[in-house]
Design a protein around this motif. Sequence first.
Motif, mmCIF file in Angstrom:
data_model
loop_
_atom_site.group_PDB
_atom_site.id
_atom_site.type_symbol
_atom_site.label_atom_id
_atom_site.label_comp_id
_atom_site.label_asym_id
_atom_site.label_seq_id
_atom_site.Cartn_x
_atom_site.Cartn_y
_atom_site.Cartn_z
ATOM 1 N N ARG A 137 0.815 -1.217 0.000
ATOM 2 C CA ARG A 137 0.000 0.000 0.000
ATOM 3 C C ARG A 137 0.852 1.274 0.000
ATOM 4 O O ARG A 137 0.337 2.371 -0.270
ATOM 5 N N LEU A 181 0.584 3.556 -2.998
ATOM 6 C CA LEU A 181 -0.757 4.140 -3.089
ATOM 7 C C LEU A 181 -0.910 5.293 -2.105
ATOM 8 O O LEU A 181 -1.543 6.306 -2.413
ATOM 9 N N ARG A 204 -7.714 1.683 -1.077
ATOM 10 C CA ARG A 204 -6.341 1.178 -1.052
ATOM 11 C C ARG A 204 -6.276 -0.224 -0.464
ATOM 12 O O ARG A 204 -5.521 -1.075 -0.946
ATOM 13 N N LYS A 226 -7.464 -2.519 -3.078
ATOM 14 C CA LYS A 226 -6.440 -2.673 -4.114
ATOM 15 C C LYS A 226 -5.355 -3.639 -3.663
ATOM 16 O O LYS A 226 -4.887 -4.481 -4.439
ATOM 17 N N LEU A 277 0.700 0.202 -8.456
ATOM 18 C CA LEU A 277 0.516 1.521 -9.069
ATOM 19 C C LEU A 277 0.148 1.446 -10.550
ATOM 20 O O LEU A 277 0.115 2.465 -11.242
#
Length: 316
Positions: free
Chosen positions: A112, A115, A126, A129, A167
């Motif tokens: 993370r 992010l 996040r 993700k 990313l």
Amino acid sequence: MALLELTNTHKSFKITSGLLGLQSGELRAVDNINLSVEKGKTLGLVGESGCGKSTLAKCIMGLEKLTAGEIRFEDKTINSWDEKKLRRKIQMIFQDPYSSLNPRHKVGAIIREGLDIHHIGSPKDRILKVNETLKLVGLLPEHAQRYPHEFSGGQRQRIAIARALALNPNLIVCDEPVSALDVSVQAQILTLLKDIQTQFKLTYVFISHDLSVISHIADQVAVMYLGRIMEVGPAQILFEFPRHPYTQALLSAVLAPDPEAQSQQILLNGDLPSPLAPPRGCPFHPRCPYAFEKCAVIKPELKNVDSQIQTACWLD
């Protein structure tokens, strides 16, 4: 269209000595390299340790400033990119999964981090993700709450791949990403990288000293020696019909699955010369079994020997 182009790329380091730090020499780590990588393809960069592969990778990442020449990414010079935007576009997978991950951070925080730095999405987005990326590399969402030391080497490298993917980059530089892993795990990681490349249309610069690894993943191969490119061309052609004596020697050292089919190994004389004092003429001539007088005097430039292969050798 080429996603990445290197034109007359040169990187040297000043060698200083004495209390005053006066320059006593120069180390040419990357010497006049011209390469291009098409979008969605993989360039394999091979050569012995110390030939300048990792320095070239750092130049592509923008971590080292060029001494001369130019690197263009998405038709813009690396230097003209905003550093933060460049980091979103180009990511790197490092060689050692044991030292490239912060042991004090949990896996979720490691993935993370990019992010968070780029303020992508809400905190909840996040986390989602991170979970999606972990699944993508063959791990489970609950692994986000563990520390790197709780995983095997292959799993750690999957975490490193997840960090690079978080990313959504266009280019990933893979610096010997499987050399620290067992052979069986290497195959799994290579398969994962190829599947991810197909799914997201990623472009790779894949660095390795192992030609058997390069043969499984690369579309184009560049053979590097003392900072220079000795031979470059499509992987299939270069592996079947190597033209440069150095490429031939590297390929002869690759073990064949069938012992009876193993060709005779080409043994090179001496060790890799010091980059602080490279040989005059062709850098490979002191070790080349076919060298003649011209090789020791004039440095050969990379030239076309047919429609697809380029070599830097006076024999062609």
